[in-house]
Write a protein that holds these residues in place. Structure first.
Motif, PDB file in Angstrom:
ATOM      1  N   GLY A  60     127.816 -31.495 -13.159  1.00 57.00           N
ATOM      2  CA  GLY A  60     127.639 -32.365 -12.651  1.00 57.00           C
ATOM      3  C   GLY A  60     127.003 -33.402 -13.413  1.00 57.00           C
ATOM      4  O   GLY A  60     126.388 -34.021 -13.044  1.00 57.00           O
ATOM      5  N   ARG A  61     126.473 -32.840 -14.867  1.00 62.82           N
ATOM      6  CA  ARG A  61     125.767 -33.786 -15.464  1.00 62.82           C
ATOM      7  C   ARG A  61     127.016 -35.258 -16.406  1.00 62.82           C
ATOM      8  O   ARG A  61     126.587 -36.456 -16.630  1.00 62.82           O
ATOM      9  N   ILE A  62     128.068 -34.888 -15.942  1.00 62.46           N
ATOM     10  CA  ILE A  62     128.940 -35.292 -16.788  1.00 62.46           C
ATOM     11  C   ILE A  62     129.867 -35.854 -15.463  1.00 62.46           C
ATOM     12  O   ILE A  62     130.421 -35.755 -15.120  1.00 62.46           O
ATOM     13  N   GLY A  63     129.285 -37.537 -15.988  1.00 63.75           N
ATOM     14  CA  GLY A  63     130.783 -38.506 -14.938  1.00 63.75           C
ATOM     15  C   GLY A  63     132.238 -38.306 -15.181  1.00 63.75           C
ATOM     16  O   GLY A  63     132.942 -37.500 -16.034  1.00 63.75           O
ATOM     17  N   SER A  64     132.551 -38.966 -14.312  1.00 60.32           N
ATOM     18  CA  SER A  64     133.778 -38.951 -14.312  1.00 60.32           C
ATOM     19  C   SER A  64     135.231 -39.424 -14.745  1.00 60.32           C
ATOM     20  O   SER A  64     134.236 -40.970 -15.291  1.00 60.32           O
ATOM     21  N   GLY A  65     136.166 -39.396 -16.001  1.00 63.27           N
ATOM     22  CA  GLY A  65     136.980 -40.416 -16.405  1.00 63.27           C
ATOM     23  C   GLY A  65     136.696 -40.200 -18.102  1.00 63.27           C
ATOM     24  O   GLY A  65     135.717 -39.315 -18.266  1.00 63.27           O
ATOM     25  N   ARG A  66     137.252 -40.703 -18.474  1.00 64.38           N
ATOM     26  CA  ARG A  66     137.124 -40.409 -20.365  1.00 64.38           C
ATOM     27  C   ARG A  66     136.445 -40.481 -21.033  1.00 64.38           C
ATOM     28  O   ARG A  66     135.734 -39.948 -21.654  1.00 64.38           O
ATOM     29  N   LYS A  67     135.031 -41.814 -20.637  1.00 60.87           N
ATOM     30  CA  LYS A  67     134.917 -42.042 -21.031  1.00 60.87           C
ATOM     31  C   LYS A  67     133.218 -41.675 -20.710  1.00 60.87           C
ATOM     32  O   LYS A  67     132.142 -41.517 -21.933  1.00 60.87           O
ATOM     33  N   ALA A  68     133.149 -41.286 -19.947  1.00 63.70           N
ATOM     34  CA  ALA A  68     132.238 -40.640 -19.164  1.00 63.70           C
ATOM     35  C   ALA A  68     132.153 -39.254 -20.160  1.00 63.70           C
ATOM     36  O   ALA A  68     131.264 -38.503 -21.206  1.00 63.70           O
ATOM     37  N   ILE A  69     132.943 -38.503 -20.093  1.00 63.77           N
ATOM     38  CA  ILE A  69     133.408 -36.767 -21.139  1.00 63.77           C
ATOM     39  C   ILE A  69     132.969 -37.397 -22.367  1.00 63.77           C
ATOM     40  O   ILE A  69     132.528 -36.896 -23.531  1.00 63.77           O
ATOM     41  N   ARG A  71     130.979 -39.917 -24.097  1.00 63.15           N
ATOM     42  CA  ARG A  71     129.933 -40.135 -24.011  1.00 63.15           C
ATOM     43  C   ARG A  71     128.842 -39.303 -23.919  1.00 63.15           C
ATOM     44  O   ARG A  71     128.074 -38.746 -24.408  1.00 63.15           O
ATOM     45  N   TRP A  72     129.590 -37.687 -23.344  1.00 61.07           N
ATOM     46  CA  TRP A  72     128.663 -36.717 -22.952  1.00 61.07           C
ATOM     47  C   TRP A  72     128.854 -35.285 -24.329  1.00 61.07           C
ATOM     48  O   TRP A  72     127.710 -35.613 -25.054  1.00 61.07           O
ATOM     49  N   GLY A  73     130.060 -35.769 -24.697  1.00 61.62           N
ATOM     50  CA  GLY A  73     130.186 -35.065 -26.857  1.00 61.62           C
ATOM     51  C   GLY A  73     129.370 -35.636 -27.213  1.00 61.62           C
ATOM     52  O   GLY A  73     129.016 -34.785 -28.145  1.00 61.62           O
ATOM     53  N   ARG A  74     129.735 -36.527 -27.364  1.00 60.17           N
ATOM     54  CA  ARG A  74     128.372 -37.604 -28.062  1.00 60.17           C
ATOM     55  C   ARG A  74     127.238 -37.291 -28.123  1.00 60.17           C
ATOM     56  O   ARG A  74     126.084 -36.655 -29.575  1.00 60.17           O
ATOM     57  N   GLU A  75     126.833 -36.930 -27.216  1.00 60.82           N
ATOM     58  CA  GLU A  75     125.262 -36.732 -26.918  1.00 60.82           C
ATOM     59  C   GLU A  75     125.158 -35.673 -27.025  1.00 60.82           C
ATOM     60  O   GLU A  75     124.453 -34.656 -27.553  1.00 60.82           O
ATOM     61  N   MET A  76     126.351 -34.728 -26.944  1.00 63.79           N
ATOM     62  CA  MET A  76     126.365 -32.801 -27.893  1.00 63.79           C
ATOM     63  C   MET A  76     126.028 -32.752 -29.058  1.00 63.79           C
ATOM     64  O   MET A  76     124.849 -32.178 -29.590  1.00 63.79           O
ATOM     65  N   ARG A  77     127.132 -33.612 -29.146  1.00 63.26           N
ATOM     66  CA  ARG A  77     126.929 -33.329 -31.492  1.00 63.26           C
ATOM     67  C   ARG A  77     126.100 -33.647 -31.783  1.00 63.26           C
ATOM     68  O   ARG A  77     124.937 -33.743 -32.270  1.00 63.26           O
ATOM     69  N   GLY A  78     124.947 -34.815 -30.952  1.00 63.17           N
ATOM     70  CA  GLY A  78     123.914 -35.212 -31.117  1.00 63.17           C
ATOM     71  C   GLY A  78     122.885 -34.546 -31.188  1.00 63.17           C
ATOM     72  O   GLY A  78     121.365 -35.020 -31.679  1.00 63.17           O
ATOM     73  N   ARG A  79     122.827 -33.266 -30.375  1.00 56.45           N
ATOM     74  CA  ARG A  79     121.578 -32.564 -30.794  1.00 56.45           C
ATOM     75  C   ARG A  79     120.828 -31.613 -31.421  1.00 56.45           C
ATOM     76  O   ARG A  79     121.482 -31.274 -32.146  1.00 56.45           O
TER      77      ARG A  79
END
Length: 79
Positions: A60-69, A71-79
């Protein structure tokens, strides 16, 4: 494309795989048989999008749409 299917004694047929793929149908889906002066047409019954059952599942933390996905991928790589 032409394919054949044999009718059983109960009036049932097995829809050939190639035809199921073209129609995009799976076990449990409904088919509509329409007849007119030219012959019989078979088409799938669609009451909603094939993908509607997948809405609102997952994280539920991932928004809908390509850009949200993305952004989530970049955040996950940064951890």
């Amino acid at each position: 494309m032409e394919k054949e299917a044999k009718i059983t004694s109960k009036g049932q047929i097995t829809v050939p795989l190639a035809i199921r793929r073209v129609l995009g149908v799976h076990p449990g889906d409904l088919l509509l048989f329409e007849s007119d002066e030219d012959g019989v047409r078979v088409r799938p019954v669609r009451s909603e999008s094939r993908f509607a059952k997948y809405r609102r599942i997952g994280n539920g933390r991932i928004g809908s749409g390509r850009k949200a996905i993305q952004r989530w991928g970049r955040e996950m790589r940064g951890r």
